[in-house]
Design a protein around this motif. Structure first.
Motif, PDB file in Angstrom:
ATOM      1  N   THR A   1       0.838  -1.213   0.000  1.00 33.51           N
ATOM      2  CA  THR A   1       0.000   0.000   0.000  1.00 33.51           C
ATOM      3  C   THR A   1       0.867   1.255   0.000  1.00 33.51           C
ATOM      4  N   ASP A   2       2.015   1.204   0.703  1.00 35.42           N
ATOM      5  CA  ASP A   2       2.935   2.348   0.704  1.00 35.42           C
ATOM      6  C   ASP A   2       3.551   2.550  -0.682  1.00 35.42           C
ATOM      7  N   TYR A   3       3.952   1.438  -1.309  1.00 35.07           N
ATOM      8  CA  TYR A   3       4.585   1.532  -2.630  1.00 35.07           C
ATOM      9  C   TYR A   3       3.622   2.128  -3.662  1.00 35.07           C
ATOM     10  N   LEU A   4       2.361   1.669  -3.632  1.00 31.63           N
ATOM     11  CA  LEU A   4       1.423   1.989  -4.709  1.00 31.63           C
ATOM     12  C   LEU A   4       0.419   3.073  -4.342  1.00 31.63           C
ATOM     13  N   THR A   5       0.400   3.469  -3.087  1.00 33.80           N
ATOM     14  CA  THR A   5      -0.544   4.485  -2.590  1.00 33.80           C
ATOM     15  C   THR A   5      -1.990   4.174  -2.987  1.00 33.80           C
ATOM     16  N   ILE A   6      -2.380   2.937  -2.720  1.00 32.18           N
ATOM     17  CA  ILE A   6      -3.761   2.525  -2.940  1.00 32.18           C
ATOM     18  C   ILE A   6      -4.260   1.810  -1.688  1.00 32.18           C
ATOM     19  N   SER A   7      -5.551   1.526  -1.645  1.00 34.34           N
ATOM     20  CA  SER A   7      -6.155   0.970  -0.434  1.00 34.34           C
ATOM     21  C   SER A   7      -5.774  -0.491  -0.226  1.00 34.34           C
ATOM     22  N   LYS A   8      -5.898  -0.938   1.025  1.00 37.78           N
ATOM     23  CA  LYS A   8      -5.609  -2.330   1.346  1.00 37.78           C
ATOM     24  C   LYS A   8      -6.578  -3.278   0.651  1.00 37.78           C
ATOM     25  N   SER A   9      -7.820  -2.861   0.538  1.00 35.53           N
ATOM     26  CA  SER A   9      -8.805  -3.743  -0.103  1.00 35.53           C
ATOM     27  C   SER A   9      -8.424  -3.992  -1.566  1.00 35.53           C
ATOM     28  N   THR A  10      -7.924  -2.953  -2.237  1.00 34.19           N
ATOM     29  CA  THR A  10      -7.472  -3.129  -3.625  1.00 34.19           C
ATOM     30  C   THR A  10      -6.261  -4.047  -3.678  1.00 34.19           C
ATOM     31  N   ILE A  11      -5.325  -3.871  -2.743  1.00 34.43           N
ATOM     32  CA  ILE A  11      -4.135  -4.729  -2.688  1.00 34.43           C
ATOM     33  C   ILE A  11      -4.531  -6.185  -2.504  1.00 34.43           C
ATOM     34  N   PHE A  12      -5.437  -6.457  -1.564  1.00 36.75           N
ATOM     35  CA  PHE A  12      -5.853  -7.845  -1.311  1.00 36.75           C
ATOM     36  C   PHE A  12      -6.557  -8.446  -2.534  1.00 36.75           C
ATOM     37  N   GLN A  13      -7.345  -7.626  -3.232  1.00 36.84           N
ATOM     38  CA  GLN A  13      -7.999  -8.104  -4.446  1.00 36.84           C
ATOM     39  C   GLN A  13      -6.963  -8.449  -5.510  1.00 36.84           C
ATOM     40  N   ASP A  14      -5.960  -7.579  -5.668  1.00 35.64           N
ATOM     41  CA  ASP A  14      -4.897  -7.836  -6.659  1.00 35.64           C
ATOM     42  C   ASP A  14      -4.084  -9.070  -6.289  1.00 35.64           C
ATOM     43  N   LEU A  15      -3.768  -9.225  -5.008  1.00 36.33           N
ATOM     44  CA  LEU A  15      -3.007 -10.403  -4.565  1.00 36.33           C
ATOM     45  C   LEU A  15      -3.789 -11.688  -4.803  1.00 36.33           C
ATOM     46  N   SER A  16      -5.095 -11.623  -4.584  1.00 28.47           N
ATOM     47  CA  SER A  16      -5.941 -12.795  -4.813  1.00 28.47           C
ATOM     48  C   SER A  16      -5.931 -13.190  -6.291  1.00 28.47           C
ATOM     49  N   GLU A  17      -6.056 -12.190  -7.169  1.00 29.66           N
ATOM     50  CA  GLU A  17      -6.041 -12.478  -8.610  1.00 29.66           C
ATOM     51  C   GLU A  17      -4.667 -12.961  -9.054  1.00 29.66           C
ATOM     52  N   LEU A  18      -3.596 -12.367  -8.509  1.00 27.03           N
ATOM     53  CA  LEU A  18      -2.243 -12.820  -8.831  1.00 27.03           C
ATOM     54  C   LEU A  18      -2.045 -14.263  -8.405  1.00 27.03           C
ATOM     55  N   SER A  19      -2.515 -14.593  -7.224  1.00 29.94           N
ATOM     56  CA  SER A  19      -2.394 -15.965  -6.725  1.00 29.94           C
ATOM     57  C   SER A  19      -3.088 -16.945  -7.658  1.00 29.94           C
ATOM     58  N   PHE A  20      -4.252 -16.551  -8.145  1.00 24.42           N
ATOM     59  CA  PHE A  20      -4.998 -17.403  -9.085  1.00 24.42           C
ATOM     60  C   PHE A  20      -4.208 -17.587 -10.384  1.00 24.42           C
ATOM     61  N   ASP A  21      -3.620 -16.496 -10.908  1.00 23.26           N
ATOM     62  CA  ASP A  21      -2.816 -16.573 -12.137  1.00 23.26           C
ATOM     63  C   ASP A  21      -1.613 -17.494 -11.948  1.00 23.26           C
ATOM     64  N   LEU A  22      -0.961 -17.378 -10.792  1.00 27.23           N
ATOM     65  CA  LEU A  22       0.245 -18.170 -10.534  1.00 27.23           C
ATOM     66  C   LEU A  22      -0.072 -19.653 -10.388  1.00 27.23           C
ATOM     67  N   GLU A  23      -1.199 -19.963  -9.776  1.00 32.06           N
ATOM     68  CA  GLU A  23      -1.559 -21.373  -9.584  1.00 32.06           C
ATOM     69  C   GLU A  23      -1.720 -22.099 -10.913  1.00 32.06           C
ATOM     70  N   LYS A  24      -2.142 -21.380 -11.955  1.00 31.96           N
ATOM     71  CA  LYS A  24      -2.266 -21.999 -13.278  1.00 31.96           C
ATOM     72  C   LYS A  24      -0.904 -22.386 -13.825  1.00 31.96           C
ATOM     73  N   GLU A  25       0.170 -21.776 -13.291  1.00 35.15           N
ATOM     74  CA  GLU A  25       1.542 -22.101 -13.703  1.00 35.15           C
ATOM     75  C   GLU A  25       2.253 -22.946 -12.647  1.00 35.15           C
ATOM     76  N   HIS A  26       1.470 -23.537 -11.740  1.00 34.15           N
ATOM     77  CA  HIS A  26       1.995 -24.408 -10.675  1.00 34.15           C
ATOM     78  C   HIS A  26       2.930 -23.659  -9.717  1.00 34.15           C
ATOM     79  N   ILE A  27       2.605 -22.406  -9.463  1.00 34.15           N
ATOM     80  CA  ILE A  27       3.364 -21.571  -8.524  1.00 34.15           C
ATOM     81  C   ILE A  27       2.392 -21.077  -7.455  1.00 34.15           C
ATOM     82  N   ARG A  28       2.853 -21.039  -6.213  1.00 36.95           N
ATOM     83  CA  ARG A  28       1.994 -20.572  -5.118  1.00 36.95           C
ATOM     84  C   ARG A  28       2.527 -19.257  -4.563  1.00 36.95           C
TER      85      ARG A  28
END
Length: 694
Positions: free
Chosen positions: A112-139
């Motif tokens: 949140t400090d790096y990007l100056t956006i809300s925590k809720s947005t960060i958690f949403q982005d992390l959730s989507e990133l996690s989903f993308d990574l799992e398709k490549e067998h990465i957690r």
């Protein structure tokens, strides 16, 4: 300039033409929101005393050329702007790269400090990133001791990083997100690394293919910091063993490069070999270099060229030059495939759409190579090979026209696409003299005395040039050609080309029919018609389908032959009887069979006898002969031969679609079963005529 306006600005200048619908899709905003942002952007444009952006009948953005130039310069002048905001995809890239390179504790608070956006947005982005990574067998994992970290196969993690960087650089006009990661985590900067890498690449004579120096610099920065931060990660067991690697200049280059940095003591031998494999995968090969792999690569290139020649019916002129060209591009492809390095080809869909026959021939040509690498060769790699084959078979007619305008082509996508683009632009603008295409790294506005520049990528140096610039796609459809024609006409005036003819016809239609809806579409269709007409001199050179050059009279079933020579001679008899080849052509094929009995055996049980068109090919034609008793063709691994397809090709292009059709049939088990069982040539011909080619 806020994030939404900057995103809209990027969209408008990224393409020759974009629409409101494009803006809605990319920004996930409503039309009302897009129009509001456009109004704000137009305020800035008005303040600079340029013409504002309008919306056309087809909801396309209409941008004056002077305004476009101003916007491009504004975008690049804002690359250092600390207020730059990332879109959703860029934020996910930022988060991934932070976790990839850092061994420090990273929490959502850091993000949140790096990007100056809300925590809720960060958690949403992390959730989507996690989903993308799992398709490549990465957690993407988290705990209170380590913070966020990546788990999975280290090679997979690194490949994902590389693919992220490659695709971003290939698709985006700007890539501030990469520089933001470098800045926030205090990594070695791009410009600092670039100076060292350029100096050492000159010292070791390393030339990067497809203008890929930029991607290597970013990858080098990120992967070396990961190696330093995660020195416990072992990849040695996953790396192919190349004993000759330390003898290559690419290894010496990496050695010198790594030794320049303070982290050199942490870079083990396997890490240096890993970086060397990447350099091998993105640098030109030179058959004149005395490398220990030269004979290996040369043999593979020879096999590829021979197989392509047999499958396509194309026969090479200037074979030495063509061999050097393919060697230069196959050597990096070999190491990409060997080390399973990622590759992204932004032209893949367009090449497959506009060169389907050639793409299928290249795919069939490369099939035996799949066993060498224990994997199918992916379409991105096949697309590059298709572009290189296309570039060496395109004829360049030399026509002298007095007092031509001069143009330069700057192509981000390498020699294959630049040759294709060069020829398409010459057809569109016969009264323009085009200089030899160059890559982005070769661009210097003071070196070239030209009236206009065509470029596949807008970058800072070209944006600041005083010469008119037209953004083009490396492979254009009719709509895109129409847009380019309009832009060139605006810069240079009428050039006696298809755009003038199309405009004249449109004026006549307006006078007789009144208002015409979708005028742009009408002119685009007219341009497409004239373009396709001008690009072919006669109907004889129009691409032929298999059914166009095959008839039931050319089919002979269950023939008994005593030798391979008799079978080859007989396979051409229907073509000779129908005056599609001469007796000399048949004799030439028989001589080839005597010299190399396995040459025509292209795949299990199938032979394709043919020779150069200059030996006596009068018309394009294909015959089909099935043998009652199969025969061996020398010591070919494809023995015994049961089916022969005699070929006559009058040039290197007009029969290509027919050959692509034939290859589809040869991979159809039902068709081969039909040839085994059927003696009625009518039924075989009907099967082909009614075949679903989709």
């Amino acid at each position: 300039m806020d994030r939404e306006i900057l995103q809209l600005l990027q969209l408008i200048i990224k393409r020759s033409q974009s629409t409101l619908l494009d803006a809605e899709r990319e920004s996930q905003a409503t039309r009302r929101q897009i129009l509001y942002r456009l109004d704000k952007l137009n305020v800035l444009i008005e303040e600079s005393q340029h013409e504002t952006i309008k919306i056309g009948q087809d909801k396309e953005f209409i941008v004056d050329l002077a305004t476009r130039d101003f916007l491009i310069k504004s975008l690049f002048s804002s690359t250092g702007d600390k207020t730059y905001y990332l879109n959703k995809n860029e934020r996910k890239i930022f988060l991934f790269l932070c976790v990839f390179v850092s061994n420090e504790y990273l929490s959502s608070n850091h993000f949140t400090d790096y990007l100056t956006i809300s925590k809720s947005t960060i958690f949403q982005d992390l959730s989507e990133l996690s989903f993308d990574l799992e398709k490549e067998h990465i957690r993407l994992d988290y705990n209170r001791v380590d913070g966020y970290f990546l788990t999975g196969n280290e090679m997979d993690i690194r490949r994902y990083m590389m693919m992220t960087v490659i695709s971003l650089i290939s698709q985006e006009t700007t890539h501030q997100v990469l520089d933001m990661v470098i800045e926030k985590l205090h990594l070695y900067t791009f410009e600092f690394s670039k100076l060292i890498i350029q100096e050492l690449s000159e010292k070791h004579r390393i030339s990067f293919v497809e203008d890929r120096l930029k991607e290597f610099i970013y990858i080098f920065i990120f992967v070396t910091h990961r190696i330093i931060a995660h020195s416990h990660q072992q990849i040695v067991d996953d790396l192919p063993k190349v004993e000759m690697m330390p003898t290559f200049k690419e290894y010496d280059f990496v050695d010198d490069l790594v030794n320049f940095f303070p982290f050199r003591m942490k870079m083990k031998k396997q890490d240096r070999e890993y970086l060397s494999s990447w350099i091998l995968g993105i640098s030109f090969g030179n058959v004149l270099d005395d490398t220990e792999d030269c004979l290996l690569i040369a043999k593979l290139v020879s096999k590829i060229m021979t197989r392509f020649e047999i499958l396509s019916g194309i026969h090479y002129d200037n074979i030495e030059d063509k061999f050097k060209h393919l060697y230069a591009h196959f050597r990096p492809a070999y190491y990409r495939l060997l080390f399973k390095l990622p590759i992204y080809n932004p032209l893949k869909d367009k090449v497959k759409e506009q060169y389907p026959a050639l793409f299928n021939l290249v795919r069939e040509t490369m099939k035996p190579m799949s066993n060498l690498f224990n994997q199918d060769i992916n379409d991105d790699e096949l697309t590059y090979l298709t572009m290189h084959f296309a570039s060496i078979f395109i004829d360049e007619p030399s026509k002298e026209i007095i007092k031509k305008k001069r143009a330069l082509i700057v192509c981000l996508n390498g020699i294959g696409s630049s040759v294709i683009l060069h020829n398409e632009l010459k057809l569109l603008f016969p009264s323009i003299e085009f200089l030899k295409p160059i890559e982005v790294s070769q661009f210097d506005p003071n070196r070239f005395d030209v009236d206009i520049i065509f470029t596949t990528s807008i970058f800072k140096e070209i944006a600041e040039s005083s010469i008119p610039v037209v953004k083009v796609n490396p492979i254009m459809d009719d709509d895109e050609k129409f847009i380019v024609l309009k832009e060139v006409k605006a810069h240079l005036g009428n050039l006696h080309n298809t755009m003038v003819v199309a405009d004249d016809i449109l004026s006549i239609l307006r006078n007789h029919l009144g208002n015409i809806s979708e005028e742009n579409r009408l002119v685009s269709d007219l341009v497409g018609l004239f373009y396709s007409t001008n690009s072919k001199e006669t109907t004889e050179t129009q691409p032929k389908r298999l059914v166009d050059i095959l008839s039931k009279q050319f089919i002979m079933t269950q023939v008994e032959c005593s030798s391979d020579l008799e079978a080859v001679k007989l396979s051409l008899l229907p073509l000779m009887k129908n005056k599609m080849i001469t007796k000399n052509y048949q004799n030439s094929v028989v001589r080839l069979q005597k010299q190399s009995p396995s040459y025509f055996a292209i795949t299990p049980h199938i032979a394709l006898p043919h020779t150069k068109s200059s030996e006596g090919a009068l018309e394009n034609g294909i015959s089909i002969v099935t043998l009652k008793t199969p025969l061996n063709f020398g010591e070919s691994p494809n023995n015994p031969i049961k089916y022969l397809f005699g070929l006559s090709a009058v040039d290197n292009e007009s029969h290509m679609k027919a050959m692509s059709d034939l290859l589809i049939l040869l991979n159809d088990k039902d068709f081969l079963k039909l040839l085994d069982q059927e003696t009625n040539s009518n039924k075989i011909m009907n099967y082909i005529v009614n075949y679903d080619w989709r």
